[in-house]
Write a protein that holds these residues in place. Sequence first.
Motif, PDB file in Angstrom:
ATOM      1  N   VAL A 195       5.326   7.326   2.352  1.00 51.98           N
ATOM      2  CA  VAL A 195       3.952   7.328   2.868  1.00 51.98           C
ATOM      3  C   VAL A 195       3.938   6.707   4.254  1.00 51.98           C
ATOM      4  CG1 VAL A 195       1.621   6.375   2.571  1.00 51.98           C
ATOM      5  CG2 VAL A 195       2.886   7.198   0.577  1.00 51.98           C
ATOM      6  N   SER A 196       3.168   7.301   5.175  1.00 51.90           N
ATOM      7  CA  SER A 196       2.897   6.700   6.479  1.00 51.90           C
ATOM      8  C   SER A 196       1.418   6.392   6.558  1.00 51.90           C
ATOM      9  CB  SER A 196       3.281   7.648   7.618  1.00 51.90           C
ATOM     10  OG  SER A 196       2.786   7.145   8.862  1.00 51.90           O
ATOM     11  N   LEU A 197       1.094   5.155   6.935  1.00 52.14           N
ATOM     12  CA  LEU A 197      -0.299   4.727   7.061  1.00 52.14           C
ATOM     13  C   LEU A 197      -0.828   4.913   8.482  1.00 52.14           C
ATOM     14  CD1 LEU A 197      -0.078   1.402   5.025  1.00 52.14           C
ATOM     15  CD2 LEU A 197      -1.224   3.495   4.310  1.00 52.14           C
ATOM     16  N   LEU A 247       0.823  -1.209   0.000  1.00 51.05           N
ATOM     17  CA  LEU A 247       0.000   0.000   0.000  1.00 51.05           C
ATOM     18  C   LEU A 247       0.860   1.262   0.000  1.00 51.05           C
ATOM     19  CD1 LEU A 247      -3.092  -0.594   2.330  1.00 51.05           C
ATOM     20  CD2 LEU A 247      -3.091   0.051  -0.080  1.00 51.05           C
ATOM     21  N   GLU A 248       1.896   1.276   0.796  1.00 51.20           N
ATOM     22  CA  GLU A 248       2.758   2.460   0.852  1.00 51.20           C
ATOM     23  C   GLU A 248       3.392   2.719  -0.508  1.00 51.20           C
ATOM     24  OE1 GLU A 248       5.447   1.665   4.039  1.00 51.20           O
ATOM     25  OE2 GLU A 248       4.075   2.408   5.592  1.00 51.20           O
ATOM     26  N   ARG A 249       3.860   1.650  -1.179  1.00 49.78           N
ATOM     27  CA  ARG A 249       4.482   1.822  -2.501  1.00 49.78           C
ATOM     28  C   ARG A 249       3.454   2.271  -3.528  1.00 49.78           C
ATOM     29  NH1 ARG A 249       5.576  -2.307  -4.817  1.00 49.78           N
ATOM     30  NH2 ARG A 249       4.989  -3.960  -3.342  1.00 49.78           N
ATOM     31  N   TRP A 250       2.286   1.636  -3.512  1.00 53.31           N
ATOM     32  CA  TRP A 250       1.262   1.974  -4.506  1.00 53.31           C
ATOM     33  C   TRP A 250       0.771   3.407  -4.334  1.00 53.31           C
ATOM     34  CZ3 TRP A 250      -2.015  -3.095  -3.610  1.00 53.31           C
ATOM     35  CH2 TRP A 250      -1.319  -4.178  -4.152  1.00 53.31           C
ATOM     36  N   ALA A 285       2.370   5.886  -2.954  1.00 52.74           N
ATOM     37  CA  ALA A 285       3.446   6.797  -3.355  1.00 52.74           C
ATOM     38  C   ALA A 285       3.478   6.930  -4.877  1.00 52.74           C
ATOM     39  CB  ALA A 285       4.785   6.300  -2.824  1.00 52.74           C
ATOM     40  N   ASP A 286       3.280   5.827  -5.576  1.00 45.69           N
ATOM     41  CA  ASP A 286       3.299   5.856  -7.038  1.00 45.69           C
ATOM     42  C   ASP A 286       2.104   6.637  -7.584  1.00 45.69           C
ATOM     43  OD1 ASP A 286       4.308   5.120  -9.609  1.00 45.69           O
ATOM     44  OD2 ASP A 286       2.756   3.592  -9.741  1.00 45.69           O
ATOM     45  N   VAL A 287       0.933   6.423  -6.986  1.00 47.85           N
ATOM     46  CA  VAL A 287      -0.285   7.097  -7.442  1.00 47.85           C
ATOM     47  C   VAL A 287      -0.167   8.610  -7.274  1.00 47.85           C
ATOM     48  CG1 VAL A 287      -2.707   7.498  -6.826  1.00 47.85           C
ATOM     49  CG2 VAL A 287      -1.892   5.168  -7.190  1.00 47.85           C
ATOM     50  N   THR A 288       0.444   9.041  -6.165  1.00 43.13           N
ATOM     51  CA  THR A 288       0.483  10.469  -5.843  1.00 43.13           C
ATOM     52  C   THR A 288       1.744  11.175  -6.305  1.00 43.13           C
ATOM     53  OG1 THR A 288       1.432   9.966  -3.669  1.00 43.13           O
ATOM     54  CG2 THR A 288      -0.978  10.129  -3.828  1.00 43.13           C
ATOM     55  N   PRO A 330      -6.917  -4.096   4.378  1.00 39.50           N
ATOM     56  CA  PRO A 330      -7.184  -5.029   3.262  1.00 39.50           C
ATOM     57  C   PRO A 330      -8.172  -4.485   2.235  1.00 39.50           C
ATOM     58  CG  PRO A 330      -7.131  -6.228   5.339  1.00 39.50           C
ATOM     59  CD  PRO A 330      -7.068  -4.767   5.690  1.00 39.50           C
ATOM     60  N   ILE A 331      -9.030  -3.535   2.632  1.00 42.90           N
ATOM     61  CA  ILE A 331     -10.027  -3.007   1.690  1.00 42.90           C
ATOM     62  C   ILE A 331      -9.355  -2.217   0.567  1.00 42.90           C
ATOM     63  CG2 ILE A 331     -12.101  -1.592   1.436  1.00 42.90           C
ATOM     64  CD1 ILE A 331     -12.646  -2.126   4.427  1.00 42.90           C
ATOM     65  N   PRO A 332      -8.566  -1.176   0.874  1.00 44.73           N
ATOM     66  CA  PRO A 332      -7.918  -0.458  -0.233  1.00 44.73           C
ATOM     67  C   PRO A 332      -6.902  -1.308  -0.981  1.00 44.73           C
ATOM     68  CG  PRO A 332      -7.114   0.355   1.876  1.00 44.73           C
ATOM     69  CD  PRO A 332      -8.296  -0.521   2.169  1.00 44.73           C
ATOM     70  N   TRP A 333      -6.270  -2.263  -0.270  1.00 46.65           N
ATOM     71  CA  TRP A 333      -5.334  -3.162  -0.957  1.00 46.65           C
ATOM     72  C   TRP A 333      -6.073  -3.942  -2.044  1.00 46.65           C
ATOM     73  CZ3 TRP A 333      -4.509  -8.140  -2.353  1.00 46.65           C
ATOM     74  CH2 TRP A 333      -3.203  -8.528  -2.669  1.00 46.65           C
ATOM     75  N   ALA A 334      -7.239  -4.481  -1.676  1.00 51.56           N
ATOM     76  CA  ALA A 334      -8.021  -5.248  -2.649  1.00 51.56           C
ATOM     77  C   ALA A 334      -8.521  -4.342  -3.771  1.00 51.56           C
ATOM     78  CB  ALA A 334      -9.194  -5.934  -1.946  1.00 51.56           C
ATOM     79  N   TYR A 335      -8.964  -3.125  -3.412  1.00 50.71           N
ATOM     80  CA  TYR A 335      -9.474  -2.196  -4.425  1.00 50.71           C
ATOM     81  C   TYR A 335      -8.402  -1.868  -5.462  1.00 50.71           C
ATOM     82  CZ  TYR A 335     -11.081   2.278  -6.387  1.00 50.71           C
ATOM     83  OH  TYR A 335     -11.438   3.293  -7.234  1.00 50.71           O
TER      84      TYR A 335
END
Length: 684
Positions: free
Chosen positions: A280-282, A267-270, A272-275, A487-492
């Motif tokens: 990124v800190s979760l 999630l942190e990598r994704w 960072a790539d999207v933005t 897990p929700i945003p990871w799956a999305y």
Amino acid sequence: GFLATTEAHRRSLPGRLVGVSIDAAGRPAYRLALQTREQHIRRERATSNICTAQVLLAVMAALYAVWHGPEGLRRIAQRVHRLTAICAAGLRDAGCEILHDAFFDTLTVRVPGRAAQVLARARELDLDLRPVDADHVGVTFDETSTPSVVAAALTAFGGTEVSVADVERLDLDVSDAVPDDSRRRSEFCTHPVFHSHRSETEMVRYLRRLSDADLALDRAMIPLGSCTMKLNAAAEMEPVSYPGFADLHPFAPSDDTAGYAQLIDDLERWLADVTGYDAVSLQPNAGSQGEFAGLLAIRAWHRGRGEDGRDVCLIPASAHGTNAASAAMVGMRVVVVACDDDGNVDLVDLRAKLEQHADSVAALMVTYPSTHGVFEEAIGEICAAVHDAGGQVYLDGANLNALVGVARPGRFGADVSHLNLHKTFCIPHGGGGPGVGPVAVRAHLAPYLPGHPVVPAAGPARRPDDGLGPVVGPVSAAPWGSAGILPIPWAYISMMGPAGLRRATSVAILNANYIARRLSDAFPVLYTGDGGWVAHECILDLRPITKETGISVDDVAKRLIDYGFHAPTMSFPVAGTLMVESTESESKVEIDRFCDAMVAIRAEIDAVASGRWPADDNPLVNAPHPAADVATDAWERPYPRDLAVWPAGPTAGKYWPPVSRIDGAYGDRNVVCSCPPVSAFAEA
């Protein structure tokens, strides 16, 4: 957690307070009290930056109490304490020292030089005990603990195997360890709701009644501008209930969290790539905490450079109300920047404010696309001006639903953003939460992301003496915040992929422009960009209508309920307007149904303007219409009942509001719900 205060400080309490009000017929009605809205009203004097709260978790906790009631809660507490007392007695019999005579559910045990051995033995028995230091180990019991858990714990500490039968023998002679002066004698959970649902049948019916009172996404489009109420797909939600995610303690040993570690890293990598950011800190639990963390990073960066005097935060007049409150919370002075006639940041005023505070500008907080629903063409120029003045650019991620896959804030000039995973990335947002508000930063701010004293891996790898200035502490109790819903945003993101994310953004923008074009003749669109286009939302201007007819934005919002729709955002960012956002989740059929309702409401407004209905007695000012108001022998309104409740024609899935128009002033005078007795409901 729940936060309590005395009456004197209630206006300073952050969060969502539910006040008791009455509706037009005198029925009790609950509403969010004034405190919740003060962040918009008070701006730089706001005391709360909370927007998203952990509402779902609060509901779960409340329903736990509803099901068990005070007797059940007391029984659970007594059982937990009893197991703890049995364990303490067994440990003393084994020669271990308990550091305290009074306890409830937690023991700290002295085991000189043996802590590692005890912890290792506990792991063999499928227990995780709490390491304190080389000589001490902690153990805590809860309502899921059993005598076999106590036996395993005693075995881990003593070395020799202890059986359940041994635990039962200990139980015969053990005394409680709660001091008499610490025992509660006052009543609690006295409201009838905590005494009325003692069978599964009754509980399920109670939950159904609560659900029926909700106008949620499973009934209709939620057109709340900037709140991005989008589909939370079942496939995304399912993993949240997997035991590997749901049953893991926030401080479980790293050996037990390999799956979570991979999910968090992904999630942190994704993100960072999207933005377009670098780190990124979760950890932040909500967008408001993400704002707080981002501003803490900016403040720490300035201090690390020896510029402690930079404490001015520039905030456009159109900004979200949490922005100013967050800036105040980190000790910054808020300076408001004007907007021009098109709703954009006024560049002349921005440059004047930058010059006025030349040596003290810390940051500009800007929302892009703007809260006015347009892409500001000067965003690059705005960022450059702030950087030239020595400040940092905080870009509010509230409207990221219009950017994902199309533009990256970290590449067009912003230094830090918070992201709303409970908006853009599909974590359920209904009722205000739960939320995850990650903070994303460029490389120079990465050392100032939130740290954590218990789990250093959750923050940047650095020390206070590394020459970079102050270390930023945690903004959440848990190292990765609301990890249970990640897990929700990871799956999305996994299922959408880059092309799917980009298409979602495109459809969201397309839907907003379709709504703006369909409704522009009935309700003028207040702000548009070049070519008359909007971003992901549009603002409908009702001020001329109100001036001409007296029909207010509140009347239109309440009338929408009769048509089966939740209201759009009212009077923000401009008083007397409606801010509409459909997201990419809605079909053209549903969007047309909403637009048809708005066009029909405009026709009703025209009927008031023409004198067909009195200005003080018409379907709009009397909306919404609950069943109790129309299912009576007496009906003296100048319009028929079927028009009141079936304005778009009869439908099988009719939503019936539980109350009529609420007295807002009454609710503001009764900020805190005092749980009225049953007699109050009977009298009403």
